[in-house]
Design an enzyme around this catalytic site. Sequence first.
Site, PDB file in Angstrom:
ATOM      1  N   LYS A  87       0.854  -1.193   0.000  1.00 46.50           N
ATOM      2  CA  LYS A  87       0.000   0.000   0.000  1.00 46.50           C
ATOM      3  C   LYS A  87       0.888   1.240   0.000  1.00 46.50           C
ATOM      4  CE  LYS A  87      -3.686  -0.033   2.681  1.00 46.50           C
ATOM      5  NZ  LYS A  87      -4.570   0.191   3.867  1.00 46.50           N
ATOM      6  N   VAL A  88       0.650   2.104  -0.980  1.00 48.32           N
ATOM      7  CA  VAL A  88       1.493   3.275  -1.216  1.00 48.32           C
ATOM      8  C   VAL A  88       0.609   4.528  -1.291  1.00 48.32           C
ATOM      9  CG1 VAL A  88       3.179   4.332  -2.775  1.00 48.32           C
ATOM     10  CG2 VAL A  88       3.098   1.833  -2.537  1.00 48.32           C
TER      11      VAL A  88
END
Length: 218
Positions: A87-88
Site C-alpha cells: 500500500k502506497v
Amino acid sequence: MLFFIDTANLDQIKEAKDLGILDGVTTNPSLMAKEGITGKNNILKHYKNICKLVDNDVSAEVIALDFKNMIREGQELADLDENIVVKVPMTIDGIKAINWFTEHSIRTNCTLVFSAGQAILAAKAGATYLSPFVGRLDDTSWDGMALIAEISDIYEKQLYDTMILAASIRTSLHIVQAAKANADVVTCPLSAILGLFNHPLTDIGLAKFLADHNKSNG
C-alpha cells in the site's frame, strides 16, 4: 464485488472467514497500533500471521514518504508472503514507487485517493488497486460514492486494469452503494459487513416461525 475486511484483529479476520465472505484484508499502522502491535519486527510478524489466515490479498502499508525508502520498505513487505500487496500513498514519490513496483512485478494499492485525476495517475503507473476514501470525502460534504462511479466510468472507457477498492467505508449502506457504483472491492470493518444481515422484517418473520412451531408442537 470482493469483500475485504479493514482490520489487524485476527479474531475478526477469522470470523469474516468463517462467514465465507472474506476475499482479503487491508490494514495499516494505525490499525496495528489499535491492536497493541508496535515495533517493526512485531508488525512484520503480524502481517505474516494475517497471511496465514487469508487465501487472498493482504494490503500492507509503507511508512516512508520518500521514493528510496518506499522501495526498501515495499520490497521487505512483498517478501513476507506472495499475497502481500504494498500500500502506497497518492503522492509524487508514491506514484514513482508504484511505477517501480509495477516494473518489478510487485502488486500495489494506491491509498488516500480523493479525486478522479489521482485515480488516472495511479492507473497509469500500474497500481493493482486504487483506494478512494469514501467516508472521508463524505465528511467534507463531497459525495464519495459519486467519485467511485466517476472513476469506474473513466477506467471502463480507458481500459485501465486497476481495480477500484472502496475504502473508508463507515456503514452497511455504504457497502450496498459501493456495489451500485461498480466498485470492484469494498474494504470495511467487520461491523459494517455484519450489519448487512439486519432487517426488522427478518426478525419479525423468525419470531412468527418460532411462535407457530411452538403452537403446533405443544
